[in-house]
Motif scaffolding. Structure first.
Motif, PDB file in Angstrom:
ATOM      1  N   ARG A   1      48.292 -96.758 -18.690  1.00  0.00           N
ATOM      2  CA  ARG A   1      47.141 -96.626 -19.586  1.00  0.00           C
ATOM      3  C   ARG A   1      47.038 -97.825 -20.523  1.00  0.00           C
ATOM      4  O   ARG A   1      48.050 -98.382 -20.945  1.00  0.00           O
ATOM      5  CB  ARG A   1      47.267 -95.335 -20.388  1.00  0.00           C
ATOM      6  CG  ARG A   1      47.145 -94.112 -19.481  1.00  0.00           C
ATOM      7  CD  ARG A   1      47.386 -92.824 -20.193  1.00  0.00           C
ATOM      8  NE  ARG A   1      46.441 -92.626 -21.277  1.00  0.00           N
ATOM      9  CZ  ARG A   1      46.172 -91.429 -21.773  1.00  0.00           C
ATOM     10  NH1 ARG A   1      46.728 -90.351 -21.280  1.00  0.00           N
ATOM     11  NH2 ARG A   1      45.332 -91.312 -22.780  1.00  0.00           N
ATOM     12  N   ALA A   2      45.821 -98.189 -20.853  1.00  0.00           N
ATOM     13  CA  ALA A   2      45.584 -99.327 -21.732  1.00  0.00           C
ATOM     14  C   ALA A   2      46.189 -99.110 -23.118  1.00  0.00           C
ATOM     15  O   ALA A   2      46.575-100.065 -23.780  1.00  0.00           O
ATOM     16  CB  ALA A   2      44.083 -99.595 -21.851  1.00  0.00           C
ATOM     17  N   ASP A   3      46.298 -97.855 -23.533  1.00  0.00           N
ATOM     18  CA  ASP A   3      46.840 -97.564 -24.864  1.00  0.00           C
ATOM     19  C   ASP A   3      48.321 -97.187 -24.829  1.00  0.00           C
ATOM     20  O   ASP A   3      48.828 -96.552 -25.747  1.00  0.00           O
ATOM     21  CB  ASP A   3      46.031 -96.465 -25.545  1.00  0.00           C
ATOM     22  CG  ASP A   3      46.155 -95.111 -24.855  1.00  0.00           C
ATOM     23  OD1 ASP A   3      46.598 -95.065 -23.682  1.00  0.00           O
ATOM     24  OD2 ASP A   3      45.813 -94.103 -25.491  1.00  0.00           O
ATOM     25  N   ALA A   4      49.035 -97.608 -23.781  1.00  0.00           N
ATOM     26  CA  ALA A   4      50.450 -97.252 -23.637  1.00  0.00           C
ATOM     27  C   ALA A   4      51.276 -97.743 -24.820  1.00  0.00           C
ATOM     28  O   ALA A   4      52.129 -97.005 -25.333  1.00  0.00           O
ATOM     29  CB  ALA A   4      51.013 -97.793 -22.330  1.00  0.00           C
ATOM     30  N   ALA A   5      51.050 -98.967 -25.281  1.00  0.00           N
ATOM     31  CA  ALA A   5      51.826 -99.498 -26.405  1.00  0.00           C
ATOM     32  C   ALA A   5      51.557 -98.695 -27.680  1.00  0.00           C
ATOM     33  O   ALA A   5      52.485 -98.426 -28.449  1.00  0.00           O
ATOM     34  CB  ALA A   5      51.512-100.976 -26.623  1.00  0.00           C
ATOM     35  N   ALA A   6      50.325 -98.287 -27.892  1.00  0.00           N
ATOM     36  CA  ALA A   6      49.997 -97.470 -29.069  1.00  0.00           C
ATOM     37  C   ALA A   6      50.676 -96.106 -28.982  1.00  0.00           C
ATOM     38  O   ALA A   6      51.138 -95.565 -29.996  1.00  0.00           O
ATOM     39  CB  ALA A   6      48.486 -97.306 -29.198  1.00  0.00           C
ATOM     40  N   PHE A   7      50.762 -95.553 -27.775  1.00  0.00           N
ATOM     41  CA  PHE A   7      51.452 -94.276 -27.603  1.00  0.00           C
ATOM     42  C   PHE A   7      52.941 -94.441 -27.869  1.00  0.00           C
ATOM     43  O   PHE A   7      53.561 -93.585 -28.505  1.00  0.00           O
ATOM     44  CB  PHE A   7      51.189 -93.701 -26.211  1.00  0.00           C
ATOM     45  CG  PHE A   7      51.782 -92.334 -26.013  1.00  0.00           C
ATOM     46  CD1 PHE A   7      51.444 -91.280 -26.847  1.00  0.00           C
ATOM     47  CD2 PHE A   7      52.688 -92.100 -24.993  1.00  0.00           C
ATOM     48  CE1 PHE A   7      52.000 -90.014 -26.670  1.00  0.00           C
ATOM     49  CE2 PHE A   7      53.240 -90.845 -24.802  1.00  0.00           C
ATOM     50  CZ  PHE A   7      52.897 -89.796 -25.649  1.00  0.00           C
ATOM     51  N   VAL A   8      53.526 -95.545 -27.423  1.00  0.00           N
ATOM     52  CA  VAL A   8      54.939 -95.821 -27.719  1.00  0.00           C
ATOM     53  C   VAL A   8      55.129 -95.873 -29.232  1.00  0.00           C
ATOM     54  O   VAL A   8      56.066 -95.266 -29.773  1.00  0.00           O
ATOM     55  CB  VAL A   8      55.399 -97.139 -27.054  1.00  0.00           C
ATOM     56  CG1 VAL A   8      56.786 -97.542 -27.549  1.00  0.00           C
ATOM     57  CG2 VAL A   8      55.386 -97.013 -25.539  1.00  0.00           C
ATOM     58  N   ASP A   9      54.240 -96.568 -29.929  1.00  0.00           N
ATOM     59  CA  ASP A   9      54.339 -96.656 -31.391  1.00  0.00           C
ATOM     60  C   ASP A   9      54.226 -95.279 -32.040  1.00  0.00           C
ATOM     61  O   ASP A   9      54.949 -94.971 -32.997  1.00  0.00           O
ATOM     62  CB  ASP A   9      53.261 -97.590 -31.951  1.00  0.00           C
ATOM     63  CG  ASP A   9      53.506 -99.049 -31.607  1.00  0.00           C
ATOM     64  OD1 ASP A   9      54.660 -99.419 -31.287  1.00  0.00           O
ATOM     65  OD2 ASP A   9      52.524 -99.829 -31.655  1.00  0.00           O
ATOM     66  N   ALA A  10      53.329 -94.448 -31.544  1.00  0.00           N
ATOM     67  CA  ALA A  10      53.170 -93.098 -32.093  1.00  0.00           C
ATOM     68  C   ALA A  10      54.435 -92.269 -31.867  1.00  0.00           C
ATOM     69  O   ALA A  10      54.851 -91.513 -32.756  1.00  0.00           O
ATOM     70  CB  ALA A  10      51.958 -92.408 -31.462  1.00  0.00           C
ATOM     71  N   CYS A  11      55.042 -92.404 -30.713  1.00  0.00           N
ATOM     72  CA  CYS A  11      56.291 -91.676 -30.438  1.00  0.00           C
ATOM     73  C   CYS A  11      57.400 -92.162 -31.364  1.00  0.00           C
ATOM     74  O   CYS A  11      58.178 -91.356 -31.888  1.00  0.00           O
ATOM     75  CB  CYS A  11      56.701 -91.851 -28.983  1.00  0.00           C
ATOM     76  SG  CYS A  11      55.621 -91.016 -27.809  1.00  0.00           S
ATOM     77  N   GLU A  12      57.456 -93.466 -31.578  1.00  0.00           N
ATOM     78  CA  GLU A  12      58.486 -94.019 -32.464  1.00  0.00           C
ATOM     79  C   GLU A  12      58.303 -93.531 -33.901  1.00  0.00           C
ATOM     80  O   GLU A  12      59.269 -93.240 -34.597  1.00  0.00           O
ATOM     81  CB  GLU A  12      58.459 -95.545 -32.419  1.00  0.00           C
ATOM     82  CG  GLU A  12      59.540 -96.194 -33.252  1.00  0.00           C
ATOM     83  CD  GLU A  12      59.585 -97.696 -33.111  1.00  0.00           C
ATOM     84  OE1 GLU A  12      60.620 -98.283 -33.482  1.00  0.00           O
ATOM     85  OE2 GLU A  12      58.595 -98.300 -32.640  1.00  0.00           O
ATOM     86  N   ALA A  13      57.063 -93.411 -34.333  1.00  0.00           N
ATOM     87  CA  ALA A  13      56.777 -93.005 -35.712  1.00  0.00           C
ATOM     88  C   ALA A  13      56.873 -91.496 -35.921  1.00  0.00           C
ATOM     89  O   ALA A  13      56.914 -91.044 -37.063  1.00  0.00           O
ATOM     90  CB  ALA A  13      55.384 -93.493 -36.106  1.00  0.00           C
ATOM     91  N   ALA A  14      56.909 -90.726 -34.839  1.00  0.00           N
ATOM     92  CA  ALA A  14      56.884 -89.258 -34.949  1.00  0.00           C
ATOM     93  C   ALA A  14      58.119 -88.750 -35.685  1.00  0.00           C
ATOM     94  O   ALA A  14      59.238 -89.075 -35.338  1.00  0.00           O
ATOM     95  CB  ALA A  14      56.797 -88.632 -33.563  1.00  0.00           C
ATOM     96  N   LYS A  15      57.861 -87.942 -36.664  1.00  0.00           N
ATOM     97  CA  LYS A  15      58.923 -87.283 -37.423  1.00  0.00           C
ATOM     98  C   LYS A  15      58.595 -85.799 -37.428  1.00  0.00           C
ATOM     99  O   LYS A  15      58.024 -85.281 -38.372  1.00  0.00           O
ATOM    100  CB  LYS A  15      58.982 -87.809 -38.857  1.00  0.00           C
ATOM    101  CG  LYS A  15      59.120 -89.300 -38.987  1.00  0.00           C
ATOM    102  CD  LYS A  15      60.539 -89.738 -38.714  1.00  0.00           C
ATOM    103  CE  LYS A  15      60.718 -91.191 -39.078  1.00  0.00           C
ATOM    104  NZ  LYS A  15      60.866 -92.060 -37.952  1.00  0.00           N
ATOM    105  N   GLY A  16      58.918 -85.115 -36.368  1.00  0.00           N
ATOM    106  CA  GLY A  16      58.529 -83.715 -36.257  1.00  0.00           C
ATOM    107  C   GLY A  16      57.088 -83.623 -35.802  1.00  0.00           C
ATOM    108  O   GLY A  16      56.176 -83.497 -36.595  1.00  0.00           O
ATOM    109  N   SER A  17      56.867 -83.717 -34.539  1.00  0.00           N
ATOM    110  CA  SER A  17      55.524 -83.771 -33.979  1.00  0.00           C
ATOM    111  C   SER A  17      54.837 -82.414 -34.026  1.00  0.00           C
ATOM    112  O   SER A  17      55.474 -81.374 -34.080  1.00  0.00           O
ATOM    113  CB  SER A  17      55.612 -84.265 -32.543  1.00  0.00           C
ATOM    114  OG  SER A  17      54.353 -84.265 -31.936  1.00  0.00           O
ATOM    115  N   ASP A  18      53.518 -82.442 -33.962  1.00  0.00           N
ATOM    116  CA  ASP A  18      52.724 -81.208 -33.941  1.00  0.00           C
ATOM    117  C   ASP A  18      52.472 -80.729 -32.518  1.00  0.00           C
ATOM    118  O   ASP A  18      51.714 -79.798 -32.293  1.00  0.00           O
ATOM    119  CB  ASP A  18      51.398 -81.421 -34.664  1.00  0.00           C
ATOM    120  CG  ASP A  18      50.538 -82.501 -34.026  1.00  0.00           C
ATOM    121  OD1 ASP A  18      50.926 -83.048 -32.980  1.00  0.00           O
ATOM    122  OD2 ASP A  18      49.469 -82.794 -34.577  1.00  0.00           O
TER     123      ASP A  18
END
Length: 141
Positions: A101-118
């Motif tokens: 996906r074109a937004d794969a890097a943004a998803f990686v960043d979101a996973c890295e930033a996740a602190k207790g995901s919803d």
């Protein structure tokens, strides 16, 4: 314990809750052994290992086929799941796979930033893992 690919996929589809972003071990160790024993293409086996949270087994397969688009996508995804975010972005940038996906890097960043995901990140991850399993089963023979 399931022994066919269909039975393994069915067991994986029934798992609750959704897999964690960063698994600590295989979800089901017996299932890991069953997956390893399948008479399937190596990328089908790798994708099933990844859906079972067996990142190490997926890694061995993906790394052995470095340079293949499917192996590189598996490699990127497993690094994201193990929390090796820089390396995941490297592999996502490298792969030319149709599922990348074109937004794969943004998803990686979101996973890295996740602190207790919803649960939204886990749901996207699960959808991607299932798509990878489906795609490998249909295209890797």
């Amino acid at each position: 314990m399931p022994t066919s690919t269909d039975a393994i996929v069915e067991r994986l589809l029934a798992r609750k809750p959704l897999p964690p972003l960063e698994p600590k071990a295989a979800w089901d160790a017996e299932l890991a052994a069953a997956i390893a024993g399948l008479d399937e293409h190596r990328f089908v086996i790798a994708a099933l290992h990844l859906a079972n949270d067996d990142v190490a087994s997926c890694h061995r397969i993906a790394q052995a086929s470095e340079g293949d688009a499917t192996a590189d996508l598996l490699h990127a995804t497993l690094h994201r799941r193990e929390g090796d975010y820089w390396n995941a972005k490297y592999w996502y940038a490298r792969t030319q796979h149709a599922l990348a996906r074109a937004d794969a890097a943004a998803f990686v960043d979101a996973c890295e930033a996740a602190k207790g995901s919803d649960g939204k990140l886990e749901q996207r991850q699960w959808d991607e893992l299932l798509e990878l399993v489906r795609w490998t089963r249909e295209n890797c023979v």
